[in-house]
Design an enzyme around this catalytic site. Structure first.
Site, PDB file in Angstrom:
ATOM      1  N   HIS A  18       0.838  -1.207   0.000  1.00 54.14           N
ATOM      2  CA  HIS A  18       0.000   0.000   0.000  1.00 54.14           C
ATOM      3  C   HIS A  18       0.869   1.252   0.000  1.00 54.14           C
ATOM      4  O   HIS A  18       0.609   2.201  -0.740  1.00 54.14           O
ATOM      5  CB  HIS A  18      -0.899   0.026   1.245  1.00 54.14           C
ATOM      6  CG  HIS A  18      -1.890  -1.083   1.306  1.00 54.14           C
ATOM      7  ND1 HIS A  18      -2.065  -1.859   2.424  1.00 54.14           N
ATOM      8  CD2 HIS A  18      -2.769  -1.561   0.380  1.00 54.14           C
ATOM      9  CE1 HIS A  18      -3.009  -2.757   2.196  1.00 54.14           C
ATOM     10  NE2 HIS A  18      -3.442  -2.607   0.955  1.00 54.14           N
ATOM     11  N   LYS A  42     -17.215  -6.537   7.364  1.00 55.57           N
ATOM     12  CA  LYS A  42     -15.941  -7.066   7.852  1.00 55.57           C
ATOM     13  C   LYS A  42     -15.689  -6.609   9.285  1.00 55.57           C
ATOM     14  O   LYS A  42     -15.885  -5.448   9.614  1.00 55.57           O
ATOM     15  CB  LYS A  42     -14.772  -6.554   6.996  1.00 55.57           C
ATOM     16  CG  LYS A  42     -14.694  -7.103   5.602  1.00 55.57           C
ATOM     17  CD  LYS A  42     -13.449  -6.570   4.921  1.00 55.57           C
ATOM     18  CE  LYS A  42     -13.311  -7.040   3.501  1.00 55.57           C
ATOM     19  NZ  LYS A  42     -12.126  -6.461   2.848  1.00 55.57           N
ATOM     20  N   ARG A  91      -2.403  -6.472  -7.922  1.00 56.83           N
ATOM     21  CA  ARG A  91      -1.363  -7.484  -7.769  1.00 56.83           C
ATOM     22  C   ARG A  91      -1.445  -8.546  -8.849  1.00 56.83           C
ATOM     23  O   ARG A  91      -0.444  -9.161  -9.204  1.00 56.83           O
ATOM     24  CB  ARG A  91      -1.483  -8.168  -6.400  1.00 56.83           C
ATOM     25  CG  ARG A  91      -1.139  -7.271  -5.234  1.00 56.83           C
ATOM     26  CD  ARG A  91      -1.489  -7.921  -3.930  1.00 56.83           C
ATOM     27  NE  ARG A  91      -2.939  -8.111  -3.907  1.00 56.83           N
ATOM     28  CZ  ARG A  91      -3.595  -8.846  -3.044  1.00 56.83           C
ATOM     29  NH1 ARG A  91      -2.952  -9.492  -2.116  1.00 56.83           N
ATOM     30  NH2 ARG A  91      -4.904  -8.950  -3.091  1.00 56.83           N
ATOM     31  N   SER A 129      -3.044  -7.957   3.005  1.00 56.54           N
ATOM     32  CA  SER A 129      -3.441  -7.741   4.401  1.00 56.54           C
ATOM     33  C   SER A 129      -3.953  -9.025   5.032  1.00 56.54           C
ATOM     34  O   SER A 129      -3.670  -9.305   6.198  1.00 56.54           O
ATOM     35  CB  SER A 129      -4.516  -6.647   4.478  1.00 56.54           C
ATOM     36  OG  SER A 129      -3.971  -5.404   4.112  1.00 56.54           O
TER      37      SER A 129
END
Length: 160
Positions: A18, A42, A91, A129
């Site tokens: 990040h 979440k 990614r 993460s």
């Protein structure tokens, strides 16, 4: 006209990947606002206020980086902040498929917004993460993947 980009995410935790996107984004934009979204679906691993503080410390020498938290649609938050760009890191192709749909909805909600995708630097691509949370949950050292000290983060986490 000031070119402001919102870099949205849950950042739970904020990783070196990040950080790399923010630093590279600063070459394209006058200001990057890191927006820590509150995702109702979440449960956070690290508290929102603690993560905000750690990200602010990471960029304390960068006057053109701001950190905000928000509990709204990303497009609405971008408009509120005067950001006409969303900054996102990719990614892999799975990230692209996911981000592509979101970018189209954001454009529907806020016509002036453009999403800019940066490909993650190769050495940082494996970092996520969720992997870091899993490693940390099981007692593994993860400081190599973070731009701040997890010891300090744990201290703040237990104080809050």
């Amino acid at each position: 006209m000031k070119r402001t980009a919102l870099f949205p995410g849950s950042f739970d935790p904020f990783t070196k990947g990040h950080e790399d996107i923010v630093v590279r984004g600063l070459r394209l934009f006058d200001e990057v606002v890191i927006g820590i979204g509150n995702n109702a679906t979440k449960k956070r691993y690290f508290p929102l206020d603690v993560m905000k503080e750690m990200i602010e410390k990471t960029f304390s020498d960068q006057k053109n980086v701001k950190v905000v938290t928000y509990d709204d649609l990303t497009a609405h938050t971008a408009r509120e902040l005067g950001a006409t760009f969303l900054l996102r890191g990719l990614r892999n192709t799975t990230d692209f498929e996911y981000e592509n749909g979101i970018s189209q909805v954001n454009r529907y909600l806020y016509e002036e917004i453009e999403t800019v995708f940066l490909i993650t630097s190769p050495m940082l691509a494996p970092i996520s993460s969720s992997i870091i949370r899993d490693l940390h949950r099981y007692g593994q050292r993860v400081d190599d993947f973070l731009p701040y000290s997890l010891t300090e983060l744990n201290k703040l986490n237990h104080e809050g």
